[in-house]
Scaffold this motif. Structure first.
Motif, short mmCIF file in Angstrom:
data_model
loop_
_atom_site.label_atom_id
_atom_site.label_comp_id
_atom_site.label_asym_id
_atom_site.label_seq_id
_atom_site.Cartn_x
_atom_site.Cartn_y
_atom_site.Cartn_z
N LEU A 38 0.82 -1.20 0.00
CA LEU A 38 0.00 0.00 0.00
C LEU A 38 0.86 1.26 0.00
O LEU A 38 1.95 1.27 0.57
CB LEU A 38 -0.88 0.04 1.26
N GLN A 39 0.33 2.30 -0.61
CA GLN A 39 0.89 3.63 -0.40
C GLN A 39 -0.08 4.37 0.49
O GLN A 39 -1.29 4.31 0.30
CB GLN A 39 1.15 4.35 -1.71
N VAL A 40 0.45 5.02 1.50
CA VAL A 40 -0.35 5.73 2.48
C VAL A 40 -0.02 7.21 2.34
O VAL A 40 1.15 7.59 2.31
CB VAL A 40 -0.06 5.23 3.91
N ILE A 41 -1.07 8.03 2.23
CA ILE A 41 -0.89 9.45 1.96
C ILE A 41 -1.65 10.26 3.00
O ILE A 41 -2.84 10.04 3.25
CB ILE A 41 -1.41 9.80 0.55
N SER A 42 -0.96 11.24 3.60
CA SER A 42 -1.59 12.14 4.54
C SER A 42 -2.59 13.03 3.80
O SER A 42 -2.39 13.38 2.64
CB SER A 42 -0.53 13.02 5.21
N SER A 43 -3.65 13.40 4.47
CA SER A 43 -4.68 14.25 3.88
C SER A 43 -4.10 15.62 3.53
O SER A 43 -3.26 16.16 4.24
CB SER A 43 -5.84 14.44 4.86
N VAL A 44 -4.56 16.21 2.42
CA VAL A 44 -4.14 17.56 2.05
C VAL A 44 -4.90 18.60 2.86
O VAL A 44 -4.51 19.76 2.92
CB VAL A 44 -4.32 17.84 0.54
N ASP A 45 -5.98 18.19 3.52
CA ASP A 45 -6.74 19.08 4.39
C ASP A 45 -5.94 19.27 5.69
O ASP A 45 -5.69 18.31 6.41
CB ASP A 45 -8.10 18.44 4.70
N PRO A 46 -5.54 20.51 6.01
CA PRO A 46 -4.73 20.74 7.21
C PRO A 46 -5.40 20.23 8.49
O PRO A 46 -4.72 19.80 9.42
CB PRO A 46 -4.58 22.27 7.27
N GLU A 47 -6.71 20.22 8.54
CA GLU A 47 -7.42 19.72 9.71
C GLU A 47 -7.30 18.20 9.87
O GLU A 47 -7.44 17.67 10.96
CB GLU A 47 -8.91 20.10 9.65
N LEU A 48 -7.07 17.51 8.76
CA LEU A 48 -6.97 16.04 8.78
C LEU A 48 -5.55 15.54 8.56
O LEU A 48 -5.34 14.33 8.40
CB LEU A 48 -7.89 15.44 7.70
#
Length: 131
Positions: A38-48
């Motif tokens: 899997l590739q795991v990506i942090s949300s681009v939404d600063p809150e998430l």
């Protein structure tokens, strides 16, 4: 016993609660193109944006993570404790992450195929000494 072998996403067996915990955190999980894992990506939404607690949640799928993108995340130096437990991690992205101040290296550190640290203000360390 937990296997450290990467699998295709449809072969990963987790409880519904475990999947819901991962999905509700805002973490994006995508299959690797042309590879297992899997590739795991942090949300681009600063809150998430991913935090250290989110890395802890990922421990249930740690062997499946091949690529970890923490661009604009809120992961701190403490997050390396969780990253170190991802045995098949090959790509690590920390673009514009100002919450980390060092990248720990030791004789037991694995060396990633790709590490992107653009926009980070950090020091490479070995043990507790800068190198």
């Amino acid at each position: 016993e937990v296997s450290n072998e990467t699998k295709n996403p449809d072969e990963i067996m987790l409880s519904e609660d475990a999947w819901n915990t991962l999905r509700s955190s805002g973490i994006r999980m995508l299959p690797m193109v042309g590879d297992k894992g899997l590739q795991v990506i942090s949300s681009v939404d600063p809150e998430l944006a991913m935090k250290d607690e989110d890395l802890e949640k990922l421990m249930i799928i740690a062997p499946q993570i091949v690529s970890l993108d923490l661009t604009d995340s809120k992961v701190t130096n403490a997050g390396f404790n969780f990253i170190a437990k991802m045995p098949n991690l090959k790509k690590l992205f920390f673009v514009n992450n100002i919450s980390i101040s060092y990248l720990p290296l030791s004789s037991s550190s694995k060396f990633y195929a790709i590490v992107n640290l653009i926009g980070c203000n950090l020091t490479l360390t070995q043990g507790d000494r800068p190198i």
